[in-house]
Each structure stands twice: as C-alpha cells, then as structure tokens.
Design an enzyme around this catalytic site. Structure first.
Site, short mmCIF file in Angstrom:
data_model
loop_
_atom_site.label_atom_id
_atom_site.label_comp_id
_atom_site.label_asym_id
_atom_site.label_seq_id
_atom_site.Cartn_x
_atom_site.Cartn_y
_atom_site.Cartn_z
N PHE A 51 0.80 -1.22 0.00
CA PHE A 51 0.00 0.00 0.00
C PHE A 51 0.84 1.27 0.00
CE2 PHE A 51 -1.95 -3.07 3.15
CZ PHE A 51 -2.62 -3.81 2.20
N GLY A 515 -3.57 -0.11 -11.29
CA GLY A 515 -3.43 -0.21 -9.84
C GLY A 515 -4.09 0.90 -9.05
N GLU A 516 -3.96 2.18 -9.47
CA GLU A 516 -4.42 3.30 -8.66
C GLU A 516 -5.76 3.89 -9.12
OE1 GLU A 516 -0.40 3.30 -6.90
OE2 GLU A 516 -2.42 3.74 -6.25
#
Length: 549
Positions: A51, A515-516
């Site tokens: 994270f 991913g984001e």
C-alpha cells in the site's frame, strides 16, 4: 506487519523484508552501508500488504541490520501494531482550496487549486496532489500551486493511495458544487468540459475512453432516473443520495529488464526483479510470456522479488504491467524469433526458409500456418541443435512516441448512499465503477483490484482518520480497534466494468495501468452522494455522523 531479517556473512549483507522495490532497496542499503552491489542482496518474493508503505527502507530494516552486525547472527525484527502508524509512512494531511469559474452553459473559464501537504523536518516528501486538476478538464485559465510544510513528524509516503486520491476529492467535489450552482447534471457538466487533448501540455492522449465510461456507468446505474433535488428521496428513516465522480491517473512506462531461459525440457523461466504486492503480478506476467513465446502457461515460471535478478522499477504508480509487462513481452518475442530462425535454417526441414509469418508458435512447438500437421516442438528443436537451453535478455523503456503523447487511465464512479435522517449514519448501498485502463490482461485480478479500490475509497470517505495527540506527537488511535476500516458488513453491491480497449502507445500488450485509478476520485463520489441525500456539503474527510446532524 512490517518485518525484516538481516544476515551478515563477512562483509556480505542479505536482507529478507517486505519491499515494493527489491532493486531500489538494494541501492538504498548500498548507499547507507557503503557496500558494492555484489555485497547486498534483498529478497522479497511476495509482499503481504504494501500500500505504498513498503516503498523504501524504514527503521526496522536498519535496526535489524545493525543488530545482526553487532551480535554476529541473523536478527529478525517485527514492528508492533502501534509502530505501523509512525515508523513506516502514512498518507500526509492535505489542506486544499479550489476555485472554479464557469459560463452559464457550464463551460469552465478558470480553475485554481492551491494545496498544502505536510512533510517531516528532516526530508522533503512531495506528492502529485494537484495533478488531476491539471489534466482532467479543458479550461482556458489554470493555476495550480502545491506547497509542502515541514512539521515535527516522521516522513509520510504514498500510503493507501497516491496524492491524486486526495487531490481528486477536492476537484470532483468542487465540480459537483458547480453543477448544483448551474442547475446542471453532474455528468453533463463533465462532458461539457471534456478534454480531447491533455490540458496540461496539449499533447494527444495515448488513448482516452472516458466518455464511454460515463455513458456505460450512467446506464448501468440508472442515473437518468435520479431526482436531482437534494434531500428529496427517502426510504423510511433513510435519506437516499446518488453521486458521481471522474478519476484520472498517470499511465507511464519505465525502464525494465527481463531474462527468458528456455530449458531442454521445454519449460520457460522468466526473471525480473519486480515485486508482487498482491495484484497478481506473477499471473499476468505468465500470461504475457505464454502469448508471446508460444509456451503453455503451466510450463512457465516467473521469478521476481530478488535484487539479484534483472533490474525492474518499483511496483507503484500503476506501471508494473506496462513496464515489466512490456519487457517480458519483448524478451519472449525475441526468444520465439530465435526459435523460428533455428527452424528456418535447418537444411531439408519442412520449416526451411519458410517466412516467419508462416510459422505459428503454440503449445511449445512451431507449426506451419497452412498445415498444422507439420510441427516441431521446442524440445526437439533444442535437441537437434545440441543446445542445453536458449537464453535471451532484453531491456525495454519504450520509444519517442511515449514523450509525444499523454498517457492516462480514466474511470467514472457512480455511488448510492443511504443516510439515516436522525443519526447521520452513512451506508454505501451500491457502486458502479467503469474503468478505462487499456487492455485488461486478466479480468479476475483486475476486477479484484478495483473492488479493493472501492473498499479503500469507502474507508477514505467515511471512516479512516489518524488522530494525533498534539502534546506529544503520538497517534491516539494506533490500533485496529480505534482506527476504523471497512469490513464485510460495510460493503455494498459493487459493479466493476472495463472498457477493455488496447492502448496503442503505452505498451505492446495494450495495457496502460490499473493499480491506482479505481481509487482516484472515488471518495468524492461518496461525498457527492451524501450531499444529494442530505443537502449538507462535507469538505473534510472522513464524513462522520457528527458532520451531518
């Protein structure tokens, strides 16, 4: 939990830790302890939760290394839960001021975004908090300012989302406020200011299908049935609200290296010093290698998480699929071409001098495109050439076309919330998230990634808040009893959809980063839905009941 094992063998240092960047961690340790590259090894074959918090070397690794040096034996050190809150990074606090000016038809005439974020007194940490504002919407006048403020705290990092996840909350909340001020539908306002090229640099997009995200999300959500008047819809004691937001996040490709080694038994080994923090890196790299090499997935092994492997960038910023995936594709194409050339150069063979386009690589063998009964396995080809193995290494960073285009991933979020009229309790009832991230390499792992983003977004919007005792600088709620995160009971029905159109510029696989993007903008969709339900605009996260009653 963050942990590390350190071992000294003479002047050689080996560290087993959780890191998103084995090569970067190796370089940091080389610099810290003045050691050459061959004297430092970092092992992190699988990262159980990162994270952003595993993006660098932290105190526990340094302490374990110093302890192992002192006692002459391996030392393992694991942080306590409360130490996770102030020793290994955190999302920095931000204070933001937005200004939007628009004509009566909704066309933006000016945007200002001023943001402040904290860093430590001993080093500077900066994030991309105003970047969504720079590129999201077309406007003739744009002014963005970002300043970092040094405080007596430890250094933050890109924890549980990048700076764009904080900056997009301000931007997308402000766009919703503007829509109400203009008495204009929030989707229509965004379409009115749709940017056909990147407003930051006027470069053409590598690809952009955000318009389709809006259309598909609105249709799936039933947005057209929404009563636009705040506080107008109820279900018993619950106020019902519906809100939406956009998301935009960089899509880029960094330099990476991979090695492919075809063994005599037909198995294929791929090596690259990337990481797997949970999104299924090994799975998609195996798929990419299978597509490019013609070796069946079950006969492929992908090795990662070791600094001794060919270098790869940090797993962060949504560029692993584009960076490492591209070089895995290219090294396997090069391997396949070598095999084709070996077969074509065999005198008297059925494949002799056959054009490469007529040779098909499939299931560990070469076949003639016009006659699949003519086939030659990789195992037999290596045997005929007296080769114990075939090895290829490639480095890849893309060409000039990457600099000539603007790479971004996009999403549209639609959220329905129920807010208890008396207590202010907020429940997210349903979510539709439509994502444009280029070609989807694996729908199962991609969907899981966006589901995780929605969970994080709900936590960011409604629950997560680190409370500091300003007398001593300690976190008060430094455990999972007091620091609230979403649990299964908090989860709504989540509909994840992908546009799934390949990007022709960013990577040869067509992927452009996932991913984001599922998190960027999501908290604003929740806040906008809360406003629609209650008529109360909350500009400071999390949205807790005391702010609504």
């Amino acid at each position: 939990m963050h942990a590390a094992i350190a071992l000294w063998e003479g002047d050689k240092l080996t560290v087993y830790n959780k890191t998103q960047a084995p090569k970067l961690a190796q370089q940091d340790l080389m610099r810290m302890f003045q050691l050459p590259e061959e004297k430092v090894l970092v092992h992190s074959p699988f990262v159980g939760g990162a994270f952003g918090g595993s993006s660098r070397i932290w105190p526990q690794e340094t302490a374990a290394i110093l302890g192992a040096k002192h006692v002459g034996h391996p030392v393992k050190l694991m942080l306590r839960r409360e130490q996770e809150f102030n020793l290994v990074g955190y999302r920095p606090r931000s204070m933001q001021k937005m200004g939007l000016g628009a004509a009566a038809d909704g066309a933006l005439v000016g945007v200002t975004h001023e943001a402040f974020g904290n860093t430590s007194q001993y080093e500077q940490f900066a994030e991309r908090i105003v970047h969504p504002t720079k590129s999201a919407y077309r406007t003739p006048n744009m002014n963005t300012v970002y300043k970092v403020v040094p405080l007596d705290v430890s250094t933050p990092c890109w924890t549980r989302g990048p700076g764009e996840s904080s900056g997009s909350f301000a931007l997308e909340s402000a766009m919703d406020e503007l829509a109400y001020a203009l008495k204009m539908d929030p989707v229509a306002l965004r379409l009115r200011n749709y940017a056909e090229t990147d407003p930051e640099n006027d470069k053409p997009w590598a690809s952009k299908h955000l318009r389709e995200c809006y259309e598909r999300g609105a249709a799936s959500f039933g947005w057209s049935k929404r009563n636009p008047v705040p506080r107008a819809t109820r279900q018993g004691d619950w106020l019902v609200g519906q809100g939406m937001s956009s998301g935009i996040y960089k899509s880029e490709r960094q330099e990476a290296t991979a090695k492919a080694r075809l063994m005599a038994d037909g198995t294929l080994l791929i090596q690259s010093a990337t990481a797997d923090t949970g999104p299924g890196t090994g799975t998609i790299m195996t798929q990419i290698a299978a597509d490019a090499s013609g070796v069946a997935p079950e006969n492929i092994r992908f090795e990662l998480g070791d600094s001794a492997l060919p270098p790869a960038p940090i797993q962060a910023g949504s560029h692993t699929a584009t960076s490492v995936g591209s070089v895995v594709h290219e090294v396997c194409v090069a391997l396949r071409e070598q095999l084709q050339n070996l077969a074509r150069n065999q005198t008297g063979s059925a494949f002799s001098q056959v054009p490469p386009a007529e040779l098909v690589a499939r299931n560990g063998e070469l076949q003639l495109a016009q006659d699949s009964s003519k086939r030659l396995s990789y195992v037999e080809l290596l045997r005929q050439q007296n080769l114990p193995m075939l090895e290829v290494t490639r480095q890849s960073k893309g060409g000039p076309e990457l600099k000539e285009h603007s790479g971004k991933s996009f999403c549209a979020n639609f959220v329905e919330v129920h807010v208890h009229a008396l207590t202010g309790e907020v429940r997210v009832n349903r979510v539709v998230s439509v994502v444009d991230a280029g070609r989807v390499l694996n729908h199962t792992t991609a969907r899981s990634q966006v589901l995780g983003a929605v969970v994080w977004g709900i936590g960011q919007a409604l629950m997560e808040q680190a409370v500091i005792d300003h007398r001593y600088g300690n976190f008060i709620n430094h455990d999972l009893a007091e620091y609230h995160v979403p649990v299964n009971a908090d989860m709504p029905a989540i509909d994840v959809q992908f546009i799934d159109k390949p990007d022709p510029i960013i990577s040869p696989t067509g992927a452009k980063g996932l991913g984001e993007i599922g998190l960027v903008g999501f908290a604003a969709a929740v806040a906008n839905a809360v406003y629609h339900a209650t008529g109360t605009r909350v500009r400071e996260l999390p949205i807790t009941p005391d702010k609504l009653v």
